[in-house]
Design a protein around this motif. Sequence first.
Motif, PDB file in Angstrom:
ATOM      1  N   ASP A   1       0.825  -1.226   0.000  1.00 32.48           N
ATOM      2  CA  ASP A   1       0.000   0.000   0.000  1.00 32.48           C
ATOM      3  C   ASP A   1       0.852   1.265   0.000  1.00 32.48           C
ATOM      4  O   ASP A   1       0.304   2.368  -0.087  1.00 32.48           O
TER       5      ASP A   1
ATOM      6  N   PRO B   1       1.139   3.452   4.868  1.00 28.22           N
ATOM      7  CA  PRO B   1      -0.072   3.463   5.706  1.00 28.22           C
ATOM      8  C   PRO B   1      -0.208   2.251   6.627  1.00 28.22           C
ATOM      9  O   PRO B   1      -0.568   2.414   7.793  1.00 28.22           O
ATOM     10  N   ASP B   2       0.060   1.057   6.110  1.00 28.48           N
ATOM     11  CA  ASP B   2      -0.149  -0.112   6.975  1.00 28.48           C
ATOM     12  C   ASP B   2       0.860  -0.116   8.122  1.00 28.48           C
ATOM     13  O   ASP B   2       0.506  -0.386   9.274  1.00 28.48           O
TER      14      ASP B   2
ATOM     15  N   TRP C   1      -6.672   4.539  11.665  1.00 24.21           N
ATOM     16  CA  TRP C   1      -5.391   4.937  11.079  1.00 24.21           C
ATOM     17  C   TRP C   1      -5.164   6.416  11.417  1.00 24.21           C
ATOM     18  O   TRP C   1      -6.089   7.100  11.862  1.00 24.21           O
TER      19      TRP C   1
ATOM     20  N   PHE D   1      -5.968  12.652   0.000  1.00 28.38           N
ATOM     21  CA  PHE D   1      -5.431  11.719   0.999  1.00 28.38           C
ATOM     22  C   PHE D   1      -5.174  12.525   2.264  1.00 28.38           C
ATOM     23  O   PHE D   1      -4.403  13.486   2.264  1.00 28.38           O
ATOM     24  N   ARG D   2      -5.846  12.160   3.337  1.00 32.64           N
ATOM     25  CA  ARG D   2      -5.849  12.968   4.559  1.00 32.64           C
ATOM     26  C   ARG D   2      -4.557  12.772   5.353  1.00 32.64           C
ATOM     27  O   ARG D   2      -4.458  11.852   6.175  1.00 32.64           O
TER      28      ARG D   2
ATOM     29  N   ASP E   1       0.936  13.365  11.839  1.00 39.06           N
ATOM     30  CA  ASP E   1       1.312  12.217  11.010  1.00 39.06           C
ATOM     31  C   ASP E   1       2.445  12.605  10.050  1.00 39.06           C
ATOM     32  O   ASP E   1       3.352  11.816   9.755  1.00 39.06           O
TER      33      ASP E   1
ATOM     34  N   PHE F   1      -2.808   1.580  -5.681  1.00 35.31           N
ATOM     35  CA  PHE F   1      -3.652   1.113  -4.585  1.00 35.31           C
ATOM     36  C   PHE F   1      -4.415   2.240  -3.888  1.00 35.31           C
ATOM     37  O   PHE F   1      -5.616   2.160  -3.660  1.00 35.31           O
ATOM     38  N   GLN F   2      -3.723   3.311  -3.512  1.00 35.23           N
ATOM     39  CA  GLN F   2      -4.411   4.365  -2.747  1.00 35.23           C
ATOM     40  C   GLN F   2      -5.398   5.134  -3.610  1.00 35.23           C
ATOM     41  O   GLN F   2      -6.379   5.677  -3.105  1.00 35.23           O
TER      42      GLN F   2
ATOM     43  N   PHE G   1      -8.294   2.802  -3.335  1.00 39.27           N
ATOM     44  CA  PHE G   1      -8.842   2.636  -1.989  1.00 39.27           C
ATOM     45  C   PHE G   1      -9.382   3.952  -1.428  1.00 39.27           C
ATOM     46  O   PHE G   1     -10.484   4.010  -0.894  1.00 39.27           O
ATOM     47  N   VAL G   2      -8.593   5.003  -1.535  1.00 39.60           N
ATOM     48  CA  VAL G   2      -8.981   6.265  -0.893  1.00 39.60           C
ATOM     49  C   VAL G   2      -9.666   7.202  -1.894  1.00 39.60           C
ATOM     50  O   VAL G   2     -10.791   7.653  -1.666  1.00 39.60           O
TER      51      VAL G   2
HETATM   52  N1  FO1 Z   1      -7.738   6.031   4.475  1.00 42.62           N
HETATM   53  C1  FO1 Z   1      -8.795   6.679   3.949  1.00 42.62           C
HETATM   54  O1  FO1 Z   1      -9.822   6.060   3.679  1.00 42.62           O
HETATM   55  N2  FO1 Z   1      -8.714   8.026   3.659  1.00 42.62           N
HETATM   56  C2  FO1 Z   1      -7.610   8.766   3.917  1.00 42.62           C
HETATM   57  O2  FO1 Z   1      -7.581   9.960   3.637  1.00 42.62           O
HETATM   58  C3  FO1 Z   1      -6.495   8.094   4.529  1.00 42.62           C
HETATM   59  C4  FO1 Z   1      -5.340   8.774   4.888  1.00 42.62           C
HETATM   60  C5  FO1 Z   1      -4.304   8.089   5.552  1.00 42.62           C
HETATM   61  C6  FO1 Z   1      -3.172   8.788   5.984  1.00 42.62           C
HETATM   62  C7  FO1 Z   1      -2.154   8.113   6.628  1.00 42.62           C
HETATM   63  C8  FO1 Z   1      -2.255   6.740   6.859  1.00 42.62           C
HETATM   64  O3  FO1 Z   1      -1.254   6.102   7.482  1.00 42.62           O
HETATM   65  C9  FO1 Z   1      -3.381   6.048   6.440  1.00 42.62           C
HETATM   66  C10 FO1 Z   1      -4.411   6.705   5.788  1.00 42.62           C
HETATM   67  N3  FO1 Z   1      -5.561   6.034   5.368  1.00 42.62           N
HETATM   68  C11 FO1 Z   1      -6.599   6.698   4.785  1.00 42.62           C
HETATM   69  C12 FO1 Z   1      -5.699   4.588   5.569  1.00 42.62           C
HETATM   70  C13 FO1 Z   1      -5.025   3.744   4.519  1.00 42.62           C
HETATM   71  O4  FO1 Z   1      -4.686   4.346   3.347  1.00 42.62           O
HETATM   72  C14 FO1 Z   1      -5.783   2.459   4.228  1.00 42.62           C
HETATM   73  O5  FO1 Z   1      -6.587   2.061   5.301  1.00 42.62           O
HETATM   74  C15 FO1 Z   1      -4.839   1.322   4.002  1.00 42.62           C
HETATM   75  O6  FO1 Z   1      -3.852   1.552   3.081  1.00 42.62           O
HETATM   76  C16 FO1 Z   1      -5.571   0.019   3.690  1.00 42.62           C
HETATM   77  O7  FO1 Z   1      -5.009  -0.913   4.528  1.00 42.62           O
END
Ligand code: FO1
Length: 311
Positions: free
Chosen positions: A38, A49-50, A68, A90-91, A96, A152-153, A156-157
């Motif tokens: 990811d 992220p993971d 997260w 992407f938040r 962070d 992936f992002q 997913f996002v």
């Molecule tokens: N998941 C989201 O659904 N929206 C986001 O804006 C988002 C930002 C984000 C920032 C940092 C981080 O470590 C994770 C973040 N995630 C976000 C979660 C992440 O992208 C996903 O949950 C995983 O990659 C799937 O396992």
Amino acid sequence: MALNIVALVGGVGGAKLAHGLAQVLPPENLTVVVNTGDDFWLHGLRICPDFDTVMYTLGGVVDPVNGWGVRGDTVAMLGALQRYGETPWFRLGDQDLATHLLRTEALRSGERLTTIMQRLTKALGIHSSILPMTDDEVSTIVDTVEFGRLSFQDYFVRHRWQPTVRTLAYDGVERATVTPEVVHAVADADAIMIGPSNPWLSLAPMLALPGLRDALLARDIPRIAITPIVDGKAIKGPAAKLMAELGYEVSAQSVAEFYREYINGFIYDQVDIHSRRPDMRHLLTNTIMQTDADRAELAQQALMWIESELL
Ligand code: FO1
């Protein structure tokens, strides 16, 4: 003597199991190996992220609502990006951001992702070992009906996992090297646990990494997986939708079948008492982790089962 456990995990669900294990095992007995498929580059920063989800969860600073990011984080930087006309999707929270800045700076100076993250996890007071599966870049690519190949992002996002998935690919994985730290942890393990993460998005990239796959298959020890599917539904995220799109029956049994080569035991949720695979050793217990106590209880149940029936 506590067992040495290696847990293979993705993001939020896997982080909860890792947290349960961290509550019941001495830190030196737990190694968490995390998916890096990811990971991606954004605004010149390396985002993992993971890994960060696991690190923040074990460090006690994760946002409890999202699962997260950092608890209580602000998004002033995103507001500043908007002033420049950007549309952030992407938040990235302000606190962070510190993780991404330090990680990227150290990567650019030539340091390995593993040692960088060892430093950051230690600084958050985490004594268990959290390891990325590889120091090399691997990217999960999602081929969708509506948009073709998405990173992936993006899938997913940005697209909120709504596009219909045709196939998945893990770019770079065949060339990637498993780290010596991961190989050592697997060689030293008394048991392997696959977390209740998404099998196709979180675990498949890890199992596609040749050195990790070989290290796992070389060990004749209990290797168990915990279902991410309960009563035909995903506990969180796109697992059920993805399974259906890839042509699998949406059930815990299908997940057990998907992992068949890698496991010799499977944990079903207690509600799935009537849909178990008769030909695989299994445990039925509560797998829904709503509280810290639920996480510790599931970890304890899994360890007791391994000790009493699988070792
Ligand atoms: N998941 C989201 O659904 N929206 C986001 O804006 C988002 C930002 C984000 C920032 C940092 C981080 O470590 C994770 C973040 N995630 C976000 C979660 C992440 O992208 C996903 O949950 C995983 O990659 C799937 O396992």
